[in-house]
Write a protein that holds these residues in place. Structure first.
Motif, PDB file in Angstrom:
ATOM      1  N   THR A   7       1.217  -1.182  -0.032  1.00  0.00           N
ATOM      2  CA  THR A   7       0.092   0.138   0.005  1.00  0.00           C
ATOM      3  C   THR A   7       0.931   1.512   0.381  1.00  0.00           C
ATOM      4  OG1 THR A   7      -1.393  -1.381   0.653  1.00  0.00           O
ATOM      5  CG2 THR A   7      -1.717   0.733   0.914  1.00  0.00           C
ATOM      6  N   LEU A   8       1.982   1.277   0.884  1.00  0.00           N
ATOM      7  CA  LEU A   8       3.235   2.781   0.898  1.00  0.00           C
ATOM      8  C   LEU A   8       3.305   2.921  -0.644  1.00  0.00           C
ATOM      9  CD1 LEU A   8       3.918   2.313   4.651  1.00  0.00           C
ATOM     10  CD2 LEU A   8       2.180   3.937   3.720  1.00  0.00           C
ATOM     11  N   VAL A   9       4.418   2.056  -0.926  1.00  0.00           N
ATOM     12  CA  VAL A   9       4.671   2.090  -2.097  1.00  0.00           C
ATOM     13  C   VAL A   9       3.863   2.153  -3.870  1.00  0.00           C
ATOM     14  CG1 VAL A   9       5.737  -0.083  -4.203  1.00  0.00           C
ATOM     15  CG2 VAL A   9       6.347  -0.376  -2.018  1.00  0.00           C
ATOM     16  N   TYR A  10       2.698   1.683  -3.543  1.00  0.00           N
ATOM     17  CA  TYR A  10       1.447   2.284  -4.251  1.00  0.00           C
ATOM     18  C   TYR A  10       1.248   3.917  -3.901  1.00  0.00           C
ATOM     19  CZ  TYR A  10       0.782  -2.768  -6.091  1.00  0.00           C
ATOM     20  OH  TYR A  10       0.920  -4.156  -6.389  1.00  0.00           O
ATOM     21  N   GLY A  11       1.363   4.044  -2.795  1.00  0.00           N
ATOM     22  CA  GLY A  11       0.549   5.493  -3.049  1.00  0.00           C
ATOM     23  C   GLY A  11       1.636   6.354  -2.217  1.00  0.00           C
ATOM     24  N   ARG A  12       2.719   6.365  -2.272  1.00  0.00           N
ATOM     25  CA  ARG A  12       3.631   7.188  -2.062  1.00  0.00           C
ATOM     26  C   ARG A  12       4.091   7.908  -3.395  1.00  0.00           C
ATOM     27  NH1 ARG A  12       9.474   6.856  -2.846  1.00  0.00           N
ATOM     28  NH2 ARG A  12      10.514   8.937  -2.532  1.00  0.00           N
ATOM     29  N   PRO A  13       3.885   7.748  -4.581  1.00  0.00           N
ATOM     30  CA  PRO A  13       3.763   8.880  -5.658  1.00  0.00           C
ATOM     31  C   PRO A  13       2.478   9.679  -5.373  1.00  0.00           C
ATOM     32  CG  PRO A  13       4.685   6.783  -6.185  1.00  0.00           C
ATOM     33  CD  PRO A  13       3.965   6.361  -4.782  1.00  0.00           C
ATOM     34  N   GLY A  44      -3.947  -0.243  -6.116  1.00  0.00           N
ATOM     35  CA  GLY A  44      -2.524  -0.231  -7.490  1.00  0.00           C
ATOM     36  C   GLY A  44      -2.519   0.796  -8.874  1.00  0.00           C
ATOM     37  N   VAL A  45      -3.504  -0.001  -9.594  1.00  0.00           N
ATOM     38  CA  VAL A  45      -3.684   1.094 -10.528  1.00  0.00           C
ATOM     39  C   VAL A  45      -3.988   2.477 -10.993  1.00  0.00           C
ATOM     40  CG1 VAL A  45      -4.542   0.461 -13.215  1.00  0.00           C
ATOM     41  CG2 VAL A  45      -3.836  -1.342 -12.237  1.00  0.00           C
ATOM     42  N   ILE A  46      -4.646   1.624 -10.186  1.00  0.00           N
ATOM     43  CA  ILE A  46      -5.817   3.120 -10.387  1.00  0.00           C
ATOM     44  C   ILE A  46      -5.075   4.090  -9.329  1.00  0.00           C
ATOM     45  CG2 ILE A  46      -7.988   4.665  -8.813  1.00  0.00           C
ATOM     46  CD1 ILE A  46      -9.211   1.879  -8.342  1.00  0.00           C
ATOM     47  N   LEU A  47      -3.974   4.074  -8.579  1.00  0.00           N
ATOM     48  CA  LEU A  47      -2.689   5.127  -7.829  1.00  0.00           C
ATOM     49  C   LEU A  47      -2.211   5.435  -8.836  1.00  0.00           C
ATOM     50  CD1 LEU A  47      -2.521   3.183  -4.593  1.00  0.00           C
ATOM     51  CD2 LEU A  47      -3.275   5.647  -5.180  1.00  0.00           C
ATOM     52  N   LEU A  48      -1.749   4.322 -10.180  1.00  0.00           N
ATOM     53  CA  LEU A  48      -0.753   4.536 -10.666  1.00  0.00           C
ATOM     54  C   LEU A  48      -1.573   5.387 -12.044  1.00  0.00           C
ATOM     55  CD1 LEU A  48       2.049   3.613 -11.875  1.00  0.00           C
ATOM     56  CD2 LEU A  48       0.521   1.811 -13.776  1.00  0.00           C
ATOM     57  N   LEU A  49      -2.553   5.478 -11.944  1.00  0.00           N
ATOM     58  CA  LEU A  49      -3.173   6.609 -13.171  1.00  0.00           C
ATOM     59  C   LEU A  49      -3.676   7.776 -12.736  1.00  0.00           C
ATOM     60  CD1 LEU A  49      -5.939   3.862 -14.980  1.00  0.00           C
ATOM     61  CD2 LEU A  49      -3.626   4.558 -16.107  1.00  0.00           C
ATOM     62  N   ALA A  50      -3.899   7.634 -11.161  1.00  0.00           N
ATOM     63  CA  ALA A  50      -3.969   8.769 -10.249  1.00  0.00           C
ATOM     64  C   ALA A  50      -2.880   9.858 -11.011  1.00  0.00           C
ATOM     65  CB  ALA A  50      -4.020   8.720  -9.431  1.00  0.00           C
ATOM     66  N   PHE A  70      -5.383  13.923 -12.391  1.00  0.00           N
ATOM     67  CA  PHE A  70      -6.705  13.750 -12.248  1.00  0.00           C
ATOM     68  C   PHE A  70      -6.296  12.871 -10.914  1.00  0.00           C
ATOM     69  CE2 PHE A  70      -5.952  11.515 -15.562  1.00  0.00           C
ATOM     70  CZ  PHE A  70      -7.025  10.292 -15.781  1.00  0.00           C
ATOM     71  N   GLU A  71      -7.821  12.661 -10.831  1.00  0.00           N
ATOM     72  CA  GLU A  71      -8.420  11.421  -9.741  1.00  0.00           C
ATOM     73  C   GLU A  71      -8.166   9.458 -10.583  1.00  0.00           C
ATOM     74  OE1 GLU A  71      -7.842  11.406  -7.188  1.00  0.00           O
ATOM     75  OE2 GLU A  71      -6.579  13.410  -6.821  1.00  0.00           O
ATOM     76  N   SER A  72      -8.311   9.535 -11.858  1.00  0.00           N
ATOM     77  CA  SER A  72      -8.736   8.638 -12.606  1.00  0.00           C
ATOM     78  C   SER A  72     -10.070   7.936 -11.205  1.00  0.00           C
ATOM     79  CB  SER A  72      -7.657   8.018 -12.687  1.00  0.00           C
ATOM     80  OG  SER A  72      -7.738   6.637 -13.423  1.00  0.00           O
ATOM     81  N   SER A 115       3.017   6.267 -17.306  1.00  0.00           N
ATOM     82  CA  SER A 115       4.871   6.337 -16.402  1.00  0.00           C
ATOM     83  C   SER A 115       4.908   5.872 -14.393  1.00  0.00           C
ATOM     84  CB  SER A 115       5.752   7.750 -16.838  1.00  0.00           C
ATOM     85  OG  SER A 115       5.195   8.362 -16.348  1.00  0.00           O
ATOM     86  N   ALA A 116       5.931   5.352 -14.378  1.00  0.00           N
ATOM     87  CA  ALA A 116       5.689   4.739 -12.732  1.00  0.00           C
ATOM     88  C   ALA A 116       7.761   4.722 -12.268  1.00  0.00           C
ATOM     89  CB  ALA A 116       4.995   3.734 -12.807  1.00  0.00           C
ATOM     90  N   PRO A 117       7.154   5.436 -11.300  1.00  0.00           N
ATOM     91  CA  PRO A 117       9.005   4.778 -10.299  1.00  0.00           C
ATOM     92  C   PRO A 117       8.938   3.795 -10.872  1.00  0.00           C
ATOM     93  CG  PRO A 117       7.650   5.784  -9.030  1.00  0.00           C
ATOM     94  CD  PRO A 117       6.209   5.397  -9.965  1.00  0.00           C
TER      95      PRO A 117
END
Length: 497
Positions: A90-96, A354-360, A364-366, A457-459
């Motif tokens: 969760t923290l890996v996905y949520g940090r960006p 994780g995918v939703i966070l990536l697109l957001a 925008f919030e996606s 793109s993603a880290p």
């Protein structure tokens, strides 16, 4: 005098508590906008704690500490290990996401997540009504603060207020039910409560009255109908990173306290609480799937999906005792299928959000289903991960969600009860209805024209973890026996103690 066994039972909790305080202090000196030092130290802490829990769980030992108030057993340790890994992911996905929305001005996201995880640990380890309640309050208080982390965001603040008011009411239900049980049995110790009820000396009406309030409190924490009102609003209103904190690891704790309270403590009242769980499961499957069909907001759709998925978990929990008779095989099948279901549900939810966070991260919030339009043309990998998750939630083979649903349905049908077989048929019908809103999102990703031509793109850390997460949903569907055996063994060991 506290013996060594008592300290041994809570070593992981002590490590987590001490490091939570250390991280809060270290963060004061971190100047990076993305809190890199805090982030790395948090992940290292969680990795050590997860390894410690896996070591405890693998030993298979069960021991009690602190005057029987705390229990360390295989089921609890595996659940704590999975919860820790879920919080890491969760923290890996949520940090960006959090960094882009100015939520990392301080290290509150990391420290509050650690204290929420500590609450989960205490809930899972509790062998006493008050210990379980203290863990629950630590988790919920941390969650309220996390939901309101975007202080300048009206929707998040509104969601936090709704969560706080409804959460306080549910905690009151649970505490009142526990006080009724204490008044009837004279003990807060779950083992002593079981013995007192099993002796048959207590008036049944008093016990059932307390049981109703305990089940109501548990139902709120699981987010099942009719105690589901907070889930769609909080899922939608909270920052998406925080939505994943609430929708992931805490579900494992809710399952654990359902086992501790209902099975370990109140098994002689199984006929009563199984009927309550049946009603909650029917309502959750019906409302969750029918309301999910009507959603256009992706987070609200996943909220209603959660409600229906928790209905399946309840079906597993209610099939362990048949006509008041405790059969070892039925108990193992029922409760291990529920544990398998909730673990695999959390795994799938992590990848989907994780995918939703990536697109957001693109400004925008996606949050709308239409925001995923043409995702396959922009990033086949992330579209594939999302499709795998959605197919799994819908229960389509060979993904892990199919095997999870199948194991619960098998436990129901194996009981041979007409009601249980009818519930299994009802659950299948509801799953078919639910498949519509999952497949609709897949259709949007693969067949609609993209809204933007930019690539996703993603880290590196997010890409690696998301790929592994999506692959696990597929691999565990193809080879489910290992995890299923682990769940069965953990449940058997926990109930034998």
């Amino acid at each position: 005098m506290i013996d060594n066994i008592s300290w041994l039972a809570v070593y992981p909790e002590i490590v987590l508590l001490v490091m939570g305080c250390v991280i809060a202090l270290v963060d004061l000196g971190v100047t990076s906008a993305r809190r890199t030092g805090t982030y790395v130290l948090t992940l290292l802490t969680l990795a050590v704690v997860a390894a410690l829990q896996a070591l405890y769980a693998s030993s298979g030992n069960t021991f009690y500490g602190w005057g029987n108030m705390v229990v360390s057993d295989a089921m609890g340790n595996w659940l704590k290990c999975f919860a820790t890994v879920a919080m890491m992911v969760t923290l890996v996905y949520g940090r960006p996401y959090a960094a882009d929305r100015d939520m990392l001005r301080g290290g509150e996201l990391f420290t509050l997540s650690i204290f929420a995880l500590l609450g989960i640990f205490v809930m899972i380890s509790g062998n006493n009504f008050l210990v379980i309640y203290l863990g629950l309050e630590l988790l919920t208080l941390s969650s309220y603060a996390l939901v309101a982390l975007r202080r300048d965001h009206a929707t998040s603040t509104e969601a936090a207020m709704k969560y706080f008011v409804l959460g306080a009411m549910a905690s009151g239900f649970l505490l009142y039910g526990m006080s009724m049980m204490y008044g009837a049995t004279g003990s807060l110790d779950i083992g002593q409560v079981f013995k007192a009820i099993n002796a048959g000396q207590i008036r049944h009406q008093v016990l059932v009255f307390g049981l109703v309030f305990i089940v109501a409190g548990l139902a709120f924490k699981l987010g099942v109908v009719p105690f589901h009102m907070w889930i769609p609003d909080v899922y939608q209103g909270a920052p998406t990173a925080v939505t994943l904190v609430i929708g992931g690891a805490p579900k494992l704790a809710a399952f654990a306290i359902a086992i501790r309270l209902l099975v370990d403590g109140l098994l002689p009242l199984a006929i009563d609480w199984q009927q309550m769980l049946a009603v909650l499961a029917i309502g959750s499957l019906l409302i969750g799937n029918l309301a999910g069909v009507m959603q256009t907001n992706l987070k609200r759709m996943l909220a209603y999906s959660t409600i229906s998925q928790m209905g399946f978990v309840l079906l597993g929990l209610m099939s362990g005792v048949v006509n008041g008779n405790v059969d070892a095989t039925a108990v193992e099948n029922a409760y291990s299928s529920s544990m398998f279901y909730v673990v695999t549900y959390v795994l799938t939810t992590l990848a989907a959000f994780g995918v939703i966070l990536l697109l957001a991260r693109e400004g925008f919030e996606s949050e709308e289903i239409s925001d995923l339009a043409g995702l396959n043309q922009r990033s086949p990998l992330y579209a594939g991960v999302m499709a795998v998750c959605l197919f799994s939630m819908a229960g389509i083979p060979p993904l892990v969600g199919f095997y999870a649903k199948l194991s619960v349905l098998q436990a129901l049908v194996a009981s041979g009860q007409g009601l249980h077989i009818a519930l299994a048929v009802f659950a299948v019908i509801m799953s078919l209805i639910g498949a519509f809103y999952y497949l609709r999102v897949v259709k949007v990703m693969y067949f609609d024209a993209p809204l933007t031509a930019s690539s996703v793109s993603a880290p590196l850390d997010v890409r690696v973890v998301l790929t592994v997460n999506g692959a696990l949903v597929l691999v565990l569907g193809l080879l489910p026996s290992g995890l299923m055996t682990l769940c069965a063994d953990a449940v058997v060991r926990a109930l034998a103690s």
